[in-house]
Design a protein around this motif. Structure first.
Motif, PDB file in Angstrom:
ATOM      1  N   LEU A  67      -1.992  -0.292   2.993  1.00 53.97           N
ATOM      2  CA  LEU A  67      -1.065  -1.249   4.787  1.00 53.97           C
ATOM      3  C   LEU A  67      -2.641  -1.991   5.293  1.00 53.97           C
ATOM      4  O   LEU A  67      -3.820  -2.697   4.629  1.00 53.97           O
ATOM      5  N   GLU A  68      -1.878  -3.271   5.663  1.00 53.00           N
ATOM      6  CA  GLU A  68      -3.049  -4.747   5.920  1.00 53.00           C
ATOM      7  C   GLU A  68      -3.176  -4.916   6.911  1.00 53.00           C
ATOM      8  O   GLU A  68      -3.263  -4.284   7.566  1.00 53.00           O
ATOM      9  N   LYS A  69      -4.130  -5.754   6.555  1.00 55.91           N
ATOM     10  CA  LYS A  69      -5.055  -5.812   8.018  1.00 55.91           C
ATOM     11  C   LYS A  69      -4.533  -6.783   8.855  1.00 55.91           C
ATOM     12  O   LYS A  69      -3.962  -7.972   8.316  1.00 55.91           O
ATOM     13  N   GLY A  70      -4.299  -6.390  10.037  1.00 55.11           N
ATOM     14  CA  GLY A  70      -3.682  -7.192  11.322  1.00 55.11           C
ATOM     15  C   GLY A  70      -4.436  -7.739  11.855  1.00 55.11           C
ATOM     16  O   GLY A  70      -5.614  -7.491  11.798  1.00 55.11           O
ATOM     17  N   MET A  71      -4.164  -8.036  13.415  1.00 49.29           N
ATOM     18  CA  MET A  71      -4.727  -8.408  14.542  1.00 49.29           C
ATOM     19  C   MET A  71      -6.048  -7.814  14.640  1.00 49.29           C
ATOM     20  O   MET A  71      -5.925  -6.845  14.515  1.00 49.29           O
ATOM     21  N   MET A  72      -7.373  -8.455  14.427  1.00 46.71           N
ATOM     22  CA  MET A  72      -8.212  -7.722  14.981  1.00 46.71           C
ATOM     23  C   MET A  72      -8.528  -7.159  13.770  1.00 46.71           C
ATOM     24  O   MET A  72      -9.288  -5.543  14.080  1.00 46.71           O
TER      25      MET A  72
ATOM     26  N   ILE B 106       0.791   6.336   2.431  1.00 46.83           N
ATOM     27  CA  ILE B 106      -0.361   5.964   2.826  1.00 46.83           C
ATOM     28  C   ILE B 106      -2.074   5.271   3.054  1.00 46.83           C
ATOM     29  O   ILE B 106      -2.833   5.953   3.410  1.00 46.83           O
ATOM     30  N   ILE B 107      -1.747   4.260   2.367  1.00 40.95           N
ATOM     31  CA  ILE B 107      -3.422   3.995   1.961  1.00 40.95           C
ATOM     32  C   ILE B 107      -3.756   2.810   2.557  1.00 40.95           C
ATOM     33  O   ILE B 107      -3.420   1.007   2.449  1.00 40.95           O
ATOM     34  N   PRO B 108      -4.848   2.671   3.999  1.00 42.36           N
ATOM     35  CA  PRO B 108      -5.092   1.383   4.096  1.00 42.36           C
ATOM     36  C   PRO B 108      -6.073   0.917   3.689  1.00 42.36           C
ATOM     37  O   PRO B 108      -6.697   1.221   2.763  1.00 42.36           O
ATOM     38  N   GLY B 109      -5.995  -0.131   4.163  1.00 40.10           N
ATOM     39  CA  GLY B 109      -6.621  -1.500   3.307  1.00 40.10           C
ATOM     40  C   GLY B 109      -8.261  -1.034   3.290  1.00 40.10           C
ATOM     41  O   GLY B 109      -8.785  -1.839   2.542  1.00 40.10           O
ATOM     42  N   SER B 110      -9.186  -0.741   4.187  1.00 38.87           N
ATOM     43  CA  SER B 110     -10.392  -0.214   4.275  1.00 38.87           C
ATOM     44  C   SER B 110     -10.743   1.073   3.187  1.00 38.87           C
ATOM     45  O   SER B 110     -11.768   0.966   2.856  1.00 38.87           O
ATOM     46  N   VAL B 111      -9.793   1.053   2.459  1.00 38.63           N
ATOM     47  CA  VAL B 111     -10.278   2.398   1.982  1.00 38.63           C
ATOM     48  C   VAL B 111     -10.097   1.736   0.715  1.00 38.63           C
ATOM     49  O   VAL B 111      -9.903   1.347  -0.343  1.00 38.63           O
TER      50      VAL B 111
ATOM     51  N   ARG C  99       1.898   6.192  15.078  1.00 38.75           N
ATOM     52  CA  ARG C  99       1.966   4.492  15.333  1.00 38.75           C
ATOM     53  C   ARG C  99       0.001   4.671  15.272  1.00 38.75           C
ATOM     54  O   ARG C  99      -0.490   3.709  14.851  1.00 38.75           O
ATOM     55  N   ALA C 100      -0.223   5.425  16.596  1.00 37.56           N
ATOM     56  CA  ALA C 100      -2.204   5.552  16.831  1.00 37.56           C
ATOM     57  C   ALA C 100      -2.890   5.652  15.118  1.00 37.56           C
ATOM     58  O   ALA C 100      -3.694   4.861  15.123  1.00 37.56           O
ATOM     59  N   ILE C 101      -2.512   6.539  15.202  1.00 39.44           N
ATOM     60  CA  ILE C 101      -3.323   7.115  13.857  1.00 39.44           C
ATOM     61  C   ILE C 101      -3.267   6.033  13.029  1.00 39.44           C
ATOM     62  O   ILE C 101      -4.387   5.646  11.843  1.00 39.44           O
ATOM     63  N   LEU C 102      -2.408   5.334  12.640  1.00 38.59           N
ATOM     64  CA  LEU C 102      -2.368   4.440  11.050  1.00 38.59           C
ATOM     65  C   LEU C 102      -3.231   3.453  11.622  1.00 38.59           C
ATOM     66  O   LEU C 102      -3.775   2.807  10.856  1.00 38.59           O
ATOM     67  N   ARG C 103      -2.661   2.571  13.250  1.00 34.20           N
ATOM     68  CA  ARG C 103      -3.718   1.278  13.768  1.00 34.20           C
ATOM     69  C   ARG C 103      -5.442   1.726  13.382  1.00 34.20           C
ATOM     70  O   ARG C 103      -5.695   0.987  13.321  1.00 34.20           O
ATOM     71  N   HIS C 104      -5.262   3.476  13.441  1.00 37.20           N
ATOM     72  CA  HIS C 104      -7.485   3.443  12.950  1.00 37.20           C
ATOM     73  C   HIS C 104      -7.622   4.116  11.982  1.00 37.20           C
ATOM     74  O   HIS C 104      -8.606   4.201  11.747  1.00 37.20           O
ATOM     75  N   ALA C 105      -6.926   3.999  11.372  1.00 34.58           N
ATOM     76  CA  ALA C 105      -7.236   5.211  10.067  1.00 34.58           C
ATOM     77  C   ALA C 105      -7.527   4.775   8.970  1.00 34.58           C
ATOM     78  O   ALA C 105      -8.150   3.025   8.897  1.00 34.58           O
ATOM     79  N   GLY C 106      -9.039   5.573   9.199  1.00 35.66           N
ATOM     80  CA  GLY C 106      -9.539   4.996   7.768  1.00 35.66           C
ATOM     81  C   GLY C 106      -9.839   5.870   6.481  1.00 35.66           C
ATOM     82  O   GLY C 106     -10.283   6.279   6.046  1.00 35.66           O
ATOM     83  N   PHE C 107      -8.610   6.018   6.173  1.00 37.97           N
ATOM     84  CA  PHE C 107      -8.850   7.695   5.214  1.00 37.97           C
ATOM     85  C   PHE C 107      -6.890   7.638   5.280  1.00 37.97           C
ATOM     86  O   PHE C 107      -6.182   6.747   5.687  1.00 37.97           O
ATOM     87  N   PRO C 108      -6.778   8.104   3.744  1.00 40.06           N
ATOM     88  CA  PRO C 108      -5.113   7.722   3.666  1.00 40.06           C
ATOM     89  C   PRO C 108      -4.636   9.050   4.257  1.00 40.06           C
ATOM     90  O   PRO C 108      -4.924  10.291   4.615  1.00 40.06           O
ATOM     91  N   VAL C 109      -3.443   8.097   4.369  1.00 46.01           N
ATOM     92  CA  VAL C 109      -2.335  10.175   4.970  1.00 46.01           C
ATOM     93  C   VAL C 109      -0.846  10.136   4.000  1.00 46.01           C
ATOM     94  O   VAL C 109      -0.448   9.415   4.208  1.00 46.01           O
ATOM     95  N   LEU C 110      -0.553  11.146   3.727  1.00 46.56           N
ATOM     96  CA  LEU C 110       0.166  11.911   3.150  1.00 46.56           C
ATOM     97  C   LEU C 110       1.583  12.443   4.398  1.00 46.56           C
ATOM     98  O   LEU C 110       1.407  12.973   4.549  1.00 46.56           O
TER      99      LEU C 110
END
Length: 295
Positions: A97-102, A124-129, A262-273
């Motif tokens: 997941l890329e970092k977007g606005m904010m 799904i691996i957020p960029g912050s992970v 969508r809310a989980i993915l917006r704030h996720a700081g962890f991987p989601v399967l």
């Protein structure tokens, strides 16, 4: 993650070099830990990707990880990946997941299309992970509201047994009485100790009917809670590194659909399967009343 033998890692031409390095580093660590092979499908020049992968494997001492780099024609990533899936040459799709606005993670249109069309379990691996080693230390499954078979729980139990991981279950409903820790399998008060354990075991048995009692011993806690689903999931995941969230989901990422996801993915700081449910003729799947998972 011995359940997965081949992990597909698509790299898009819009991905920055830094984001690509972080994503491939995380995927290589996952492969080194699980014994899986990585298959990089790139829209970028093959020479560039081969050199990048080679440098990462050398820096991380991951030379033993099996790796293949292929080039997808521009704009043909979905078609290319669907062919791989149809030929049964992949077990898991990894997406960054890329970092977007904010600074919040966002899924680009191209990645959303790949996710929706390939029909593979998707990590799904957020960029912050940034994965450590081991990359995963425990699993949280967000259970569906109805009593029914859960592919997410079945897969989580398999991962738990294959990798020695504890598995926690979270079931969110409108009204529930629970102990101060929220765990039905951990600390159950005297008032509920005769009734609730049986209900929990029945719930798990229906959700994963083909798992043996021995296999289900990896289940550590069953949290039955009320409140906002995405908030409770993030609360239970906490800030600790190494936790994996597993959700059963089928539907759309369009606006107005799957708002909790969508809310989980917006704030996720962890991987989601994300796991596709088995088809049993069900029209709708929910977590509580706020989590419509089918389009």
């Amino acid at each position: 993650m011995k359940r997965f033998q081949v992990i597909i890692a698509p790299v898009f031409r819009r991905d920055t070099r830094r984001a690509t390095q972080r994503f491939l580093r995380n995927t290589l660590i996952l492969c080194a830990w699980s014994g899986a092979r990585i298959r990089v499908i790139s829209e970028k020049p093959s020479d560039e990707m081969t050199a990048l992968i080679s440098n990462l494997r050398s820096q991380m001492c991951c030379e033993s990880v099996g790796c293949v780099v292929e080039t997808a024609p521009p704009g043909e990533m979905v078609t290319f990946l669907k062919k791989i899936v149809e030929e049964d040459e992949a077990d898991l799709l990894a997406l960054n997941l890329e970092k977007g606005m904010m600074g919040r993670p966002v899924m680009s249109h191209d990645k959303g299309a790949v996710f929706l069309e390939t029909n593979l379990p998707t990590l799904i691996i957020p960029g912050s992970v940034t994965f450590g080693y081991p990359p995963i230390s425990s699993v949280l499954v967000a259970m569906a509201g109805e009593r029914r078979q859960s592919e997410a729980l079945r897969l989580a139990i398999t991962l738990g047994n294959d990798n020695g991981l504890p598995v926690d279950l979270l079931h969110v409903t409108d009204n529930v009485r629970r102990d101060e820790n929220g765990s039905m399998l951990g600390n159950i008060s005297d008032e509920f100790q005769h009734e609730y354990p049986g209900m929990v075991q029945e719930f798990i048995a229906e959700a994963s009917p083909f798992s043996t009692e021995k296999e289900k011993r990896c289940i550590r806690h069953f949290w039955h809670m009320r409140g906002d689903v995405s908030h409770l999931i993030r609360e239970r995941m906490g800030e600790d590194r190494g936790k994996l969230l597993v959700l059963e989901w089928k539907g759309s990422l369009r606006s107005g659909r799957a708002e909790v996801l969508r809310a989980i993915l917006r704030h996720a700081g962890f991987p989601v399967l994300l796991v596709r449910p088995e088809v049993h003729g069900y029209a709708r799947l929910r977590i509580g009343k706020d989590f419509p998972l089918a389009g």
